[in-house]
Design an enzyme around this catalytic site. Sequence first.
Site, PDB file in Angstrom:
ATOM      1  N   TRP A  44       0.839  -1.206   0.000  1.00 36.92           N
ATOM      2  CA  TRP A  44       0.000   0.000   0.000  1.00 36.92           C
ATOM      3  C   TRP A  44       0.873   1.255   0.000  1.00 36.92           C
ATOM      4  O   TRP A  44       0.559   2.235  -0.676  1.00 36.92           O
ATOM      5  CB  TRP A  44      -0.959   0.008   1.188  1.00 36.92           C
ATOM      6  N   ASP A 101      -1.562   6.583   6.571  1.00 38.52           N
ATOM      7  CA  ASP A 101      -2.593   5.712   6.022  1.00 38.52           C
ATOM      8  C   ASP A 101      -2.916   4.697   7.117  1.00 38.52           C
ATOM      9  O   ASP A 101      -2.137   3.788   7.389  1.00 38.52           O
ATOM     10  CB  ASP A 101      -2.078   5.016   4.757  1.00 38.52           C
ATOM     11  N   LYS A 124     -12.303  -1.825   6.600  1.00 35.07           N
ATOM     12  CA  LYS A 124     -11.584  -2.779   7.440  1.00 35.07           C
ATOM     13  C   LYS A 124     -12.012  -2.654   8.901  1.00 35.07           C
ATOM     14  O   LYS A 124     -12.474  -3.607   9.476  1.00 35.07           O
ATOM     15  CB  LYS A 124     -10.082  -2.593   7.288  1.00 35.07           C
TER      16      LYS A 124
END
Length: 361
Positions: free
Chosen positions: A103, A173, A197
């Site tokens: 990511w 993030d 999530k």
Amino acid sequence: MEKRIYNLSAGPAILPEEVLFEAQKDFISYKGSGMNVMEMSHRGKIFDAIIKDTDADLRKLLGIDDKFSILFLQGGATLQFSMVPLNLMPPKNKADYIVTGSWAEKAVKEAKRVGAVNIVATTKADNYTRIPKQSELKLDAEASYVHFTSNNTIYGTEWRSEPETGNVPLVCDASSDFLHKKLDMNKYGLIYAGAQKNIGPAGVTIVIIRKDLLERSSDSLHTYMNYKIHVDNESMYNTPTTFGIYIAGLVFKWLLNMGGLDEMYKRNVEKANVLYDAIDNSDGYYKGTTVKEDRSLMNVTYRLPNEQLEEKFIKEASAKNFSGLKGHRSVGGIRASIYNAFPRKGVEELVQFMTDFKRNN
Ligand SMILES: *Cc1c(COP(=O)(O)O)cnc(C)c1O
């Protein structure tokens, strides 16, 4: 009641059962309005109260004061990979990135389209099995910001504490561990997280931004890409993802009712320990894939003696109601995602299954 599975999927992921029941109760008519939240105007009184409540509850959970704005946007964390550099990189047009997984790599890819990206540390050479130490970070005191990924969903590593960046704003993030514990907000310039999530349904993205950083957002940016526009319009520049915000709000209330994030964190540590202890005490049958001190409390990654056994493990687990255990396609192995909403009882039953599987195989 319908049978529920033990959902260990990395995302979209499990939601608290209490939240699902609450939403079900109001599904046909939200608090006597005669409409579902999905069916009502985002500019009406009822939704206005929902979004203001959701903002206030998030502030309570994390201790966010009015130095920060909270935005409910769309486009996932992926759009933030672009919005962060577009808004925050100017005028110096250079930023520091810490690369601890796929990511972060994707965040770097978009930032490079905007300006100079300085990779201040990467653990790629170690297959992302660890988090870099503070002493490894080659930080630039003149950088516009430092970007890091607090939890690496695919590799199963997590920062125990934030990188120290001095006066350079820290951008995080937090898509896969947002609200798993309390944060010291003074350390952050901006935090973003896709909801699917640890917060709610896919579609909402939460951005918390320190207000002084909004000065960097240029009027020449495309309108949707501009944080300042969203702040000025209280996340209503365009139609927000109303149902997602509503469910996220129910999750925030669920967390507050449980006692807040310190209590949540305590439960997360206990829960993860049950699983990691089972891995560590299996005489090497189950092997954790990351260094111990950087292990994630959210995504527990491990391997079996070989891939045939891993396949068999996933298949038999699935027959026993444990779903979503297959590791990310890029790394293989097993990944048990045990986010806030995943019950401790489910982890204990998984450990029992692992013990039985080991004995039989
Ligand atoms: C899942 C994930 C993303 C991507 O989220 P999207 O909502 O699909 O854009 C980004 N960062 C992290 C850490 C993630 O876990």
